[in-house]
Design a protein around this motif. Structure first.
Motif, PDB file in Angstrom:
ATOM      1  N   PHE A 169      -6.924  10.116 -25.825  1.00 45.01           N
ATOM      2  CA  PHE A 169      -6.075  10.807 -24.854  1.00 45.01           C
ATOM      3  C   PHE A 169      -6.768  12.021 -24.238  1.00 45.01           C
ATOM      4  O   PHE A 169      -7.567  12.686 -24.908  1.00 45.01           O
ATOM      5  N   PRO A 170      -6.461  12.338 -22.985  1.00 45.80           N
ATOM      6  CA  PRO A 170      -7.080  13.492 -22.308  1.00 45.80           C
ATOM      7  C   PRO A 170      -6.561  14.809 -22.890  1.00 45.80           C
ATOM      8  O   PRO A 170      -5.546  14.832 -23.597  1.00 45.80           O
ATOM      9  N   LYS A 187      -3.594  10.782 -16.114  1.00 42.60           N
ATOM     10  CA  LYS A 187      -4.710  10.394 -16.978  1.00 42.60           C
ATOM     11  C   LYS A 187      -4.200   9.752 -18.264  1.00 42.60           C
ATOM     12  O   LYS A 187      -4.742   8.751 -18.740  1.00 42.60           O
ATOM     13  N   LEU A 188      -3.147  10.345 -18.822  1.00 40.27           N
ATOM     14  CA  LEU A 188      -2.549   9.818 -20.044  1.00 40.27           C
ATOM     15  C   LEU A 188      -2.042   8.388 -19.813  1.00 40.27           C
ATOM     16  O   LEU A 188      -2.303   7.479 -20.611  1.00 40.27           O
ATOM     17  N   MET A 189      -1.358   8.193 -18.707  1.00 39.49           N
ATOM     18  CA  MET A 189      -0.814   6.870 -18.393  1.00 39.49           C
ATOM     19  C   MET A 189      -1.925   5.852 -18.173  1.00 39.49           C
ATOM     20  O   MET A 189      -1.816   4.696 -18.596  1.00 39.49           O
ATOM     21  N   ILE A 192      -3.261   4.648 -21.542  1.00 40.10           N
ATOM     22  CA  ILE A 192      -2.329   3.746 -22.224  1.00 40.10           C
ATOM     23  C   ILE A 192      -2.259   2.392 -21.535  1.00 40.10           C
ATOM     24  O   ILE A 192      -2.212   1.343 -22.193  1.00 40.10           O
ATOM     25  N   LYS A 193      -2.275   2.394 -20.210  1.00 34.86           N
ATOM     26  CA  LYS A 193      -2.226   1.133 -19.463  1.00 34.86           C
ATOM     27  C   LYS A 193      -3.439   0.257 -19.757  1.00 34.86           C
ATOM     28  O   LYS A 193      -3.349  -0.975 -19.741  1.00 34.86           O
ATOM     29  N   ASN A 194      -4.558   0.892 -20.040  1.00 39.78           N
ATOM     30  CA  ASN A 194      -5.781   0.135 -20.344  1.00 39.78           C
ATOM     31  C   ASN A 194      -5.744  -0.496 -21.734  1.00 39.78           C
ATOM     32  O   ASN A 194      -6.564  -1.359 -22.044  1.00 39.78           O
ATOM     33  N   SER A 248       0.475  -0.933 -24.584  1.00 39.61           N
ATOM     34  CA  SER A 248       1.336  -0.648 -23.432  1.00 39.61           C
ATOM     35  C   SER A 248       2.451  -1.666 -23.235  1.00 39.61           C
ATOM     36  O   SER A 248       3.444  -1.386 -22.554  1.00 39.61           O
ATOM     37  N   GLU A 249       2.298  -2.855 -23.831  1.00 42.41           N
ATOM     38  CA  GLU A 249       3.327  -3.879 -23.668  1.00 42.41           C
ATOM     39  C   GLU A 249       4.420  -3.807 -24.739  1.00 42.41           C
ATOM     40  O   GLU A 249       5.395  -4.548 -24.665  1.00 42.41           O
TER      41      GLU A 249
END
Length: 240
Positions: A184-185, A202-204, A207-209, A214-215
């Motif tokens: 995390f940033p 940046k946080l999102m 997590i999306k990666n 993320s699912e």
């Protein structure tokens, strides 16, 4: 054009509600015992009366926002849940087989019709007061706690709201994989909303990666809610 479109559900499948939504369900009791017609009067000046095109019934739209407040979900997730949650559909006055609207319609209603947060709070508080008067809910029930929390929440600054949303998102991720802390940033150390928005973005992204994380429903919902807040703040800054 605002029209009083709420009516008895006409569907061959309406008996499903009697099977899957208990008589003591809070949303069922709210729907059956609270007269939401006051919404028409309160929102009357928010609609154009010379345009012949019908809008989605404002009571249904308000009920969506009431559900959104109670369950603390994004527009996307509250509409998604109303696809399969029969208590939601019943509360919204929908037929069991009826298709839900696009989340963008709820977002538009929330931003254009109810730009005044004080009006929204008044409508929600009035609904809760009626529910307490009808003895549908008690003062310590979840719906009252949620609306009271929302009222306190609205007193926070946009930056504080983002900080709260991002904290809950991180917590949901840590419950799955605490090692994500390393990815995390760094948190924003200024009081600028723009810096907090940048941190949240940046946080999102991180997590999306991580698709396996993320699912997860509990992560995805908080991710969507933070994204909604960030987009709202960016739009507000641009307009300002």
């Amino acid at each position: 054009m605002i029209q009083k479109q709420q009516s008895i559900i006409l569907s061959a499948y309406s008996e499903i509600y009697d099977l899957v939504v208990p008589k003591d369900n809070v949303l069922r009791k709210l729907n059956e015992l609270v007269d939401f017609s006051f919404i028409y009067d309160e929102l009357n000046d928010k609609y154009c009366h010379t345009n012949g095109r019908n809008a989605i019934d404002p009571i249904r739209m308000f009920k969506y926002l009431l559900l959104k407040t109670i369950y603390d979900l994004s527009d996307v997730d509250i509409v998604e849940r109303s696809k399969y949650d029969m208590s939601f559909k019943y509360f919204l006055g929908m037929a069991p087989e009826e298709s839900v609207m696009e989340p963008s319609s709820l977002t538009k209603f929330r931003k254009l019709r109810l730009k005044d947060k004080n009006l929204l709070n008044m409508l929600i508080n009035k609904s809760v007061e009626i529910a307490i008067e009808k003895k549908i809910i008690k003062s310590n029930s979840i719906i009252v706690d949620a609306t009271h929390s929302k009222a306190r929440y609205n007193q926070k600054s946009p930056k504080e709201i983002l900080m709260d949303r991002s904290k809950k998102l991180r917590k949901s991720v840590y419950e799955i994989d605490e090692s994500m802390k390393k990815k995390f940033p760094s948190k924003s150390t200024t009081n600028k909303l723009e810096d907090e928005i940048e941190y949240c973005q940046k946080l999102m992204d991180v997590i999306k990666n991580e698709e396996t994380i993320s699912e997860y429903p509990k992560v995805k919902e908080k991710l969507n809610l933070l994204k909604e807040n960030v987009n709202d703040d960016i739009e507000h800054l641009r307009i300002s």
